[in-house]
Design a protein around this motif. Structure first.
Motif, PDB file in Angstrom:
ATOM      1  N   VAL A 547     -11.650  27.767 -62.059  1.00  0.00           N
ATOM      2  CA  VAL A 547     -10.580  26.772 -62.029  1.00  0.00           C
ATOM      3  C   VAL A 547     -10.579  26.003 -63.337  1.00  0.00           C
ATOM      4  N   LEU A 548      -9.498  25.245 -63.547  1.00  0.00           N
ATOM      5  CA  LEU A 548      -9.415  24.254 -64.622  1.00  0.00           C
ATOM      6  C   LEU A 548      -9.371  22.881 -63.971  1.00  0.00           C
ATOM      7  N   PHE A 549     -10.140  21.959 -64.524  1.00  0.00           N
ATOM      8  CA  PHE A 549     -10.060  20.577 -64.059  1.00  0.00           C
ATOM      9  C   PHE A 549      -9.561  19.727 -65.213  1.00  0.00           C
ATOM     10  N   LYS A 550      -8.420  19.053 -64.987  1.00  0.00           N
ATOM     11  CA  LYS A 550      -7.773  18.263 -66.029  1.00  0.00           C
ATOM     12  C   LYS A 550      -7.854  16.788 -65.710  1.00  0.00           C
ATOM     13  N   THR A 551      -8.127  15.981 -66.720  1.00  0.00           N
ATOM     14  CA  THR A 551      -7.998  14.528 -66.607  1.00  0.00           C
ATOM     15  C   THR A 551      -7.065  14.038 -67.707  1.00  0.00           C
ATOM     16  N   GLY A 552      -6.428  12.909 -67.437  1.00  0.00           N
ATOM     17  CA  GLY A 552      -5.480  12.363 -68.405  1.00  0.00           C
ATOM     18  C   GLY A 552      -4.117  13.003 -68.331  1.00  0.00           C
ATOM     19  N   ASP A 553      -3.848  13.777 -67.293  1.00  0.00           N
ATOM     20  CA  ASP A 553      -2.562  14.458 -67.156  1.00  0.00           C
ATOM     21  C   ASP A 553      -2.142  14.425 -65.686  1.00  0.00           C
ATOM     22  N   ASP A 554      -0.869  14.147 -65.459  1.00  0.00           N
ATOM     23  CA  ASP A 554      -0.324  14.118 -64.105  1.00  0.00           C
ATOM     24  C   ASP A 554       0.136  15.528 -63.748  1.00  0.00           C
ATOM     25  N   LEU A 555      -0.547  16.151 -62.808  1.00  0.00           N
ATOM     26  CA  LEU A 555      -0.261  17.529 -62.442  1.00  0.00           C
ATOM     27  C   LEU A 555       0.761  17.646 -61.310  1.00  0.00           C
ATOM     28  N   ARG A 556       1.339  16.528 -60.883  1.00  0.00           N
ATOM     29  CA  ARG A 556       2.262  16.604 -59.760  1.00  0.00           C
ATOM     30  C   ARG A 556       3.520  17.397 -60.110  1.00  0.00           C
ATOM     31  N   GLN A 557       3.932  17.374 -61.371  1.00  0.00           N
ATOM     32  CA  GLN A 557       5.102  18.160 -61.749  1.00  0.00           C
ATOM     33  C   GLN A 557       4.777  19.645 -61.730  1.00  0.00           C
ATOM     34  N   VAL A 586      -2.155  24.935 -57.714  1.00  0.00           N
ATOM     35  CA  VAL A 586      -2.289  23.667 -58.438  1.00  0.00           C
ATOM     36  C   VAL A 586      -2.389  22.553 -57.402  1.00  0.00           C
ATOM     37  N   LEU A 587      -3.325  21.642 -57.602  1.00  0.00           N
ATOM     38  CA  LEU A 587      -3.468  20.510 -56.695  1.00  0.00           C
ATOM     39  C   LEU A 587      -3.720  19.245 -57.506  1.00  0.00           C
ATOM     40  N   ALA A 588      -2.804  18.303 -57.406  1.00  0.00           N
ATOM     41  CA  ALA A 588      -3.021  16.987 -58.028  1.00  0.00           C
ATOM     42  C   ALA A 588      -3.938  16.186 -57.108  1.00  0.00           C
ATOM     43  N   THR A 589      -5.121  15.847 -57.592  1.00  0.00           N
ATOM     44  CA  THR A 589      -6.074  15.066 -56.792  1.00  0.00           C
ATOM     45  C   THR A 589      -5.985  13.582 -57.110  1.00  0.00           C
ATOM     46  N   HIS A 593      -5.465  13.283 -62.668  1.00  0.00           N
ATOM     47  CA  HIS A 593      -6.402  14.419 -62.683  1.00  0.00           C
ATOM     48  C   HIS A 593      -6.041  15.385 -61.571  1.00  0.00           C
ATOM     49  N   GLY A 594      -6.524  16.622 -61.723  1.00  0.00           N
ATOM     50  CA  GLY A 594      -6.211  17.629 -60.727  1.00  0.00           C
ATOM     51  C   GLY A 594      -6.860  18.958 -61.058  1.00  0.00           C
ATOM     52  N   LEU A 595      -6.699  19.919 -60.135  1.00  0.00           N
ATOM     53  CA  LEU A 595      -7.293  21.248 -60.236  1.00  0.00           C
ATOM     54  C   LEU A 595      -6.201  22.291 -60.405  1.00  0.00           C
TER      55      LEU A 595
END
Length: 804
Positions: A547-557, A586-589, A593-595
């Motif tokens: 997986v990729l874990f992102k911070t500083g980005d809104d993954l809801r879009q 894709v899951l915005a947690t 941040h999100g996965l």
């Protein structure tokens, strides 16, 4: 000798002359129509004496009479006008020569004259024997009063009508400047007008500015004025109902018409009109005539599942009678489709009975289908009007339905938990979602394994918190990328740490997988601005889940786009059209941040760079084939997968208006799957100028064998079939987007009122299927031949090269 002159609306004319006695029994026709009269129209009548000498006149008296009286009703019948002696009628709005004197209102003669006027207009029923006595007495009183009084009077007759003539347009006095704006040279007049209209809703700004007296009217300098004032006028009738339309609606929709309407059957012409209305997209409003037609044949339409949403849009929800009739007819309607049920859960429908009916229709959907709409259903809770101040209970059938299905299905429960927890951080609706989460956990604890499931959700939250802290620490470090990777692996590999090994739990991104830790040696950091973590989880079945874990980005879009792609994939598969799409998870947690699921692939830019701009050599390297009928030396299944996936993503990215398409966010797997990533721009937004309708570069077509190849012909046919198939399901897709208007999706939040229309425009629902295919054929041709994107792609490649 006397002369009477009239002044009306600045038109002056005079009558014939006459000598004493002063009476004139002729009608005077005025040169203006009643419909052209303003509400302020008035007569200015002056009586002149012309006997004093040749070409000399002297005013005997003047008077001013307003044509419209109380309630803007046109005056009619006989009138006694007071003449102001020795002066001319002024005709001003605040006249000094009014036709009536206030102190004369209590005069007995004036009271009798008013009664005679009412009698003359037919307001008093005639009684012949009594009238003769009364009029004889009135004449005597009038004669005695005339002998005593020194006042001058003029009696006139105005036309009579069988009904009151009312002025139809109210006039309002304009207030002073409502809004004053300081105008600077850098801002144009049009920008100021737009600013006024944006800052003052439901207010109309004057089209023309009021320039200062000393300002030049030169158009070159007009935008450089320092002080320009605009008068902003409120329309007091803007929100008022038309009483005529309201009366008509009450008559047409009366309860008494119900038994008659049950048996109504439309004729062929009306049936065609109803079918046309039923085919309207959910965004198209109905005209008053169409609403009346749908209401009239509502019982006939109960057999049409498309008709319920159209009928409910005809209801005036502030009228209890109409609401009662609408609610009573709901059980009679045939079962509606899911797309219509979703529409009834939008913000337009607040009635509790309607929303409960929509939820009852959703109960028929299985868990797999419900999972496709769960994101929108969670957003629909914002329109449920849940009272966040009440702690004891909640009265929402949608909340009860979602909690019930989430408890029965742990996968649905996991996604519901994360969707709700993200919304709990919303400033406006956070308390309401916190209440929903509270009730969810309360119901969860009532089932046998409820405590274990609650504990698992809690541990999922702890895992995400640990990953978020780790990602932020890595980004904050000033070390080089390789040192950051070493630090990441050391933290993950610490046996005493929380990430190396832990009790198996369902993975938030994919609850069907049980994860028990991370593989340190396979974890890393991507070389991009946000430096997302590449994490590989160990699964209970001894497989790995990257997986990729992102911070500083809104993954809801991104989450929304992938959800829509998954839905479209299922809609296409129902029509036996498999376009080999890759809807990774894709899951915005959280809001920042999100996965994201990691799919093993290479960017199209890297493939072209490594294989000298030849995609087929990339396929031939991984899947060669020596079959005699094979032209390219590649496994035919790989070429078919590539062709289908190209067509699928061309259609989908066009419909969603995905922007910022370049060869680095188009990924290609060795087995031929092409798919898009990074959906930071949707609904037509694009950071590059003049973007093509879809990303379809010449290298992609050459990989199919060129524009004359059979694979390219198949590609076009797949595009047409996919476009028509999704177009037939446009209502479902539009309703899903309508439920997301308040979801804090960045590109929807820019213009929430236009988001759904932007998607609808891409479907071209105004065209027939044949015309729609021709339209899409033109889009493909335009995308292939676009020159400007090729130039920008070259610039992008050089920028990426120097960045490395």
């Amino acid at each position: 000798m006397e002369v009477i002159s009239f002044l009306l609306l600045s038109l002056t004319f005079q009558t014939k002359t006459w000598r004493a006695p002063s009476s004139w029994n002729e009608w005077l026709t005025l040169p203006i129509k009643y419909c052209d009269l303003p509400a302020s129209a008035q007569f200015a009548i002056t009586v002149w004496d012309t006997s004093i000498g040749p070409r000399k006149v002297k005013p005997i008296g003047g008077t001013t009479l307003r044509l419209f009286g109380k309630q803007f009703t046109l005056r009619k019948g006989k009138h006694k006008l007071y003449l102001w002696p020795d002066c001319e009628a002024d005709g001003n709005h605040e006249t000094t020569t009014p036709s009536k004197l206030k102190h004369n209102d209590d005069n007995d003669m004036n009271k009798l004259e008013k009664l005679v006027k009412r009698y003359d207009c037919g307001d008093i029923r005639p009684v012949e024997w009594l009238d003769n006595l009364a009029f004889r007495q009135i004449e005597m009183i009038h004669k005695n009063a005339s002998n005593v009084s020194n006042e001058l009077a003029l009696y006139i007759d105005l036309p009579k009508f069988d009904f009151p003539v009312v002025y139809g347009e109210m006039e309002y006095s304009l207030p002073g400047p409502f809004t004053s704006i300081l105008h600077h040279g850098g801002q144009t007049t049009n920008e100021l007008q737009s600013q006024i209209q944006q800052e003052t809703p439901m207010i109309t700004a004057m089209n023309q500015p009021i320039y200062p007296d000393n300002a030049s009217l030169d158009t070159n300098n007009r935008d450089n004025f320092q002080n320009i004032h605009y008068s902003v006028v409120l329309d007091p009738d803007f929100l008022r109902d038309n009483p005529v339309e309201a009366k008509h609606r009450r008559l047409v929709r009366s309860h008494r018409n119900g038994p008659l309407d049950r048996d109504l059957k439309p004729n062929p012409k009306i049936r065609d009109e109803l079918n046309s209305i039923m085919s309207y997209p959910p965004t198209q409003p109905l005209t008053p005539e169409e609403k009346d037609l749908v209401w009239k044949f509502r019982f006939y339409l109960t057999r049409d599942k498309r008709g319920l949403t159209k009928f409910l849009k005809c209801v005036l929800w502030t009228d209890p009678t109409e609401v009662r009739q609408a609610v009573d007819i709901l059980p009679l309607w045939v079962d509606i489709d899911v797309d219509d049920a979703l529409e009834l859960l939008g913000k337009e429908f607040e009635n509790r009975s309607v929303r409960t009916y929509a939820v009852d229709q959703l109960r028929k959907a299985d868990d797999d289908d419900l999972l496709l709409y769960l994101l929108q259903l969670v957003q629909a809770l914002k329109f449920e009007r849940i009272d966040d101040k009440t702690e004891a209970s909640y009265d929402s059938s949608l909340v009860q339905f979602l909690i019930e299905r989430a408890i029965n299905n742990p996968i649905l429960g996991t996604y519901l938990y994360w969707y709700v927890m993200v919304e709990c951080q919303d400033k406006k609706y956070g308390k309401m979602y916190a209440k929903v989460a509270f009730h969810f956990f309360g119901e969860l604890l009532e089932i046998p394994d409820g405590y274990d499931r609650r504990d698992e959700l809690r541990r999922q939250g702890q895992l995400i918190d640990e990953l978020s802290k780790l990602s932020k620490n890595i980004r904050a470090s000033k070390d080089g990328r390789m040192k950051k990777i070493d630090k990441l692996r050391s933290v993950i590999g610490d046996p005493k740490g929380p990430l190396h090994d832990f009790i198996p739990l369902s993975f938030p991104l994919d609850p069907t997988k049980q994860v028990s830790g991370l593989v340190p040696a396979k974890c890393g950091i991507f070389n991009s601005n946000l430096q997302p973590l590449r994490l590989v989880f160990k699964c209970a079945d001894e497989q790995e889940y990257p997986v990729l874990f992102k911070t500083g980005d809104d993954l809801r879009q991104d989450q929304l786009v992938i959800q829509i792609i998954s839905l479209m994939d299922k809609l296409l598969l129902k029509e036996n059209l498999d376009l080999k799409l890759t809807p990774y998870k894709v899951l915005a947690t959280g809001p920042e941040h999100g996965l994201m699921q990691f799919v093993q692939s290479s960017s199209l830019a890297a493939v072209l760079n490594e294989h000298q701009n030849n995609v087929r050599s990339f396929f031939k390297k991984h899947h060669p084939s020596s079959e005699p009928n094979n032209v390219y030396g590649i496994d035919p299944k790989v070429m078919e997968t590539y062709t289908r996936s190209c067509a699928g993503y061309c259609v989908i990215t066009y419909l969603l208006g995905v922007g910022d398409r370049h060869l680095d966010n188009l990924l290609l797997s060795p087995d031929g799957h092409l798919f898009h990533v990074d959906f930071g721009f949707i609904l037509g937004r694009d950071p590059k100028p003049f973007p093509p309708p879809m990303k379809l570069c010449k290298e992609m077509i050459e990989a199919m064998g060129g524009a004359d190849s059979q694979h390219y012909m198949n590609f076009q046919q797949y595009c047409y079939t996919a476009f028509i198939t999704l177009r037939r399901n446009a209502n479902l897709i539009l309703n899903l987007f309508a439920l997301m208007v308040d979801a804090n999706i960045p590109d929807i939040k820019i213009e929430p009122d236009k988001a759904v229309m932007k998607v609808q425009e891409k479907f071209r629902l105004d065209l027939s299927e044949e015309a729609a295919i021709a339209h899409f054929r033109g889009l493909i041709s335009e995308s292939v031949n676009a020159l400007f994107p090729q130039i920008l792609e070259t610039v992008h490649r050089w920028a990426q090269y120097w960045r490395r």
